[in-house]
Design an enzyme around this catalytic site. Structure first.
Site, PDB file in Angstrom:
ATOM      1  N   SER A  25      18.911 -28.912   6.747  1.00  0.00           N
ATOM      2  CA  SER A  25      19.430 -30.273   6.877  1.00  0.00           C
ATOM      3  C   SER A  25      19.754 -30.885   5.536  1.00  0.00           C
ATOM      4  CB  SER A  25      18.393 -31.116   7.620  1.00  0.00           C
ATOM      5  OG  SER A  25      18.477 -32.454   7.211  1.00  0.00           O
ATOM      6  N   LYS A  26      20.905 -31.517   5.523  1.00  0.00           N
ATOM      7  CA  LYS A  26      21.391 -32.201   4.333  1.00  0.00           C
ATOM      8  C   LYS A  26      20.392 -33.289   3.912  1.00  0.00           C
ATOM      9  CE  LYS A  26      24.921 -33.400   1.685  1.00  0.00           C
ATOM     10  NZ  LYS A  26      25.057 -32.726   0.441  1.00  0.00           N
ATOM     11  N   ARG A  27      19.744 -33.862   4.905  1.00  0.00           N
ATOM     12  CA  ARG A  27      18.822 -34.962   4.640  1.00  0.00           C
ATOM     13  C   ARG A  27      17.662 -34.529   3.728  1.00  0.00           C
ATOM     14  NH1 ARG A  27      15.732 -37.531   8.813  1.00  0.00           N
ATOM     15  NH2 ARG A  27      16.536 -35.905  10.173  1.00  0.00           N
TER      16      ARG A  27
END
Ligand code: GLU
Length: 480
Positions: A252-254
């Site tokens: 995940s980019k997060r």
């Protein structure tokens, strides 16, 4: 029968690597089956939309080489391909379902639903809409409609028996209908929900194979019931396992995991990323690891897919990239490496062509080039212990002696080319009875300040030029 697939991203940000893999696998299966690959933008949830995200999807797919045959910016017979441009065509299908008894108007307010949700939570149950409005009398319903009470349209899920589908990878999957919620098809503003638009569009776009992540596995039985209620033939389904960052979480980019664009910006090559992603959850069932896109289009198949989640291994990606770097035609490598060299080297000052010849075989990722070559711009500070090398039998004392001896030899070199430097030094060493390593190792350290460099002493002297080389030897000698 036609073979039609689609990639259906929601424009909520970047093309993350899990999404890229779904797109790649879909694309490859389509090419293998001589089918049609469609791009559809699923933007019914306008609140989640990130400005510019649609353009980013186009750009990323183009950069990845995943060319679609139909889509918003290429056209096709089944458009428009952006759901917000299709918003009026969903309601009639929902009304058709209301008429056939498969769907109903629901007037429950948010407050009422929240209250029931709360009560369910207190009883320790998961909330499921209780079909309250399904049981309104005809008069009650007509009165509310006439009074303009806002409503949504819900699907009337069966409550008994099982519903399921055959997944191409996971096989038969059935759920108990008693667990199914009466999902909303049309929202109070008259627009479709994501679920409903997805089903209607897959049908209207004549999609025959739906590919998407396993997070949709639990929704698919509901979608299938909607197809059946509308009298439509459901597509085939292929759900793809998750790409994990580690044992505990999804990529995940997060959490700072790189997106496809990030990898390109870091200097990973498109072909290396594609090759790596292709093998992230699929195996050609042999030991070979390097494949071009064209080769993948020939051999990619459902049989080689892995059911378990795959782990994104950056080191493995870097290994692939280094392989692709080595295989690049030299001119292409030079073109790609030059801007990275010029981050630390003044343009025009160094023979970058020669430098590129020396770095190509050891370039893992382009963004490592600046630190690999920045010693050319300025001699780094270094510890004299760097002169100690067991195999070369050198230490600071031997280095001092060697540098003092080699300095006049270098001063005497008339033509500053690699071959002249090489021949002059080698002849001098041979005549002096010294050992090559005991001169060349200290010399390379003295002019680079590094234990590992692209090229040896001769190549570095050539790149630095006469004056800079002599200045560095004198300086390093004075520090010994
Ligand atoms: N729009 C969905 C997403 O971005 C795709 C769902 C599907 O492929 O059916 O996750």
């Amino acid at each position: 029968m036609a073979f039609r697939t689609r990639f259906a991203p929601s424009p909520t940000g970047y093309l993350h690597l899990g999404g890229l893999r779904t797109a790649l696998y879909t694309y490859l299966l389509t090419r293998r089956n001589h089918g049609t690959f469609v791009l559809r933008i699923e933007d019914t949830d306008q609140e989640r939309e990130v400005p510019g995200a649609v353009e980013k999807i186009y750009a990323s797919l183009a950069a990845a080489g995943l060319n679609y045959d139909e889509g918003p910016n290429v056209g096709g017979d089944y458009g428009p391909y952006i759901q917000s441009q299709r918003k009026d065509l969903y309601l009639p299908y929902a009304q058709q379902l209301v008429e056939s008894g498969h769907a109903y108007y629901c007037f429950c307010t948010r407050e009422e639903l929240d209250e029931r949700r709360q009560k369910a939570a207190e009883r320790g149950e998961t909330f499921k809409y209780d079909k309250h409005c399904l049981h309104l009398s005809r008069e009650e319903r007509e009165a509310k409609l006439a009074a303009g009470v806002p409503y949504v349209i819900r699907f009337n899920m069966p409550t008994e028996g099982t519903a399921g589908f055959d997944d191409l990878l996971y096989g038969r999957l059935d759920v108990d209908c008693s667990t199914l919620d009466d999902i909303i098809l049309i929202k109070a503003d008259g627009l479709p929900t994501y679920n409903f638009a997805n089903v209607v569009d897959d049908h209207l776009m004549a999609i025959t194979l739906v590919t998407r992540g396993t997070e949709y596995l639990s929704s698919t039985p509901k979608y299938n019931l909607i197809y059946e209620a509308l009298g439509w033939e459901p597509p085939k389904y292929l759900h793809l396992p998750t790409v994990m960052a580690d044992a505990t979480r999804k990529l995940s980019k997060r959490y700072g995991d790189p997106s496809f664009e990030d990898l390109l910006d870091m200097g990973y090559l498109r072909d290396a990323i594609i090759n790596f992603i292709a093998l992230l959850g699929w195996s050609p069932r042999n030991e070979r690891e390097l494949y071009t896109m064209a080769e993948l289009e020939e051999i990619f198949d459902v049989e080689g897919l892995n059911k378990s989640p795959s782990l994104f291994d950056m080191q493995k990606l870097t290994w692939f990239n280094a392989e692709y770097m080595r295989k690049l035609p030299f001119e292409e490598y030079l073109r790609l490496a030059t801007p990275w060299f010029e981050k630390v080297l003044e343009p025009g000052k160094f023979d970058l062509r020669r430098l590129a010849e020396l770095t190509q075989s050891r370039t893992e990722v382009l963004n490592r080039l600046p630190e690999m070559v920045d010693f050319l711009a300025k001699l780094p500070e270094f510890d004299n212990e760097l002169y100690t090398h067991k195999k070369m039998k050198t230490n600071p004392e031997i280095a001092k002696d060697a540098l003092a001896w080699v300095l006049p030899v270098l001063e005497g070199v008339s033509e500053w080319t690699e071959s002249a430097l090489h021949d002059t030094i080698m002849a001098a060493i041979a005549g002096s009875g010294r050992k090559n390593g005991q001169v060349l190792w200290p010399l390379r350290i003295a002019i680079s300040g590094r234990a590992a460099t692209p090229g040896g002493a001769v190549e570095i002297m050539y790149l630095l030029g006469r004056e800079e080389t002599l200045a560095r030897v004198r300086h390093s000698l004075s520090r010994l």
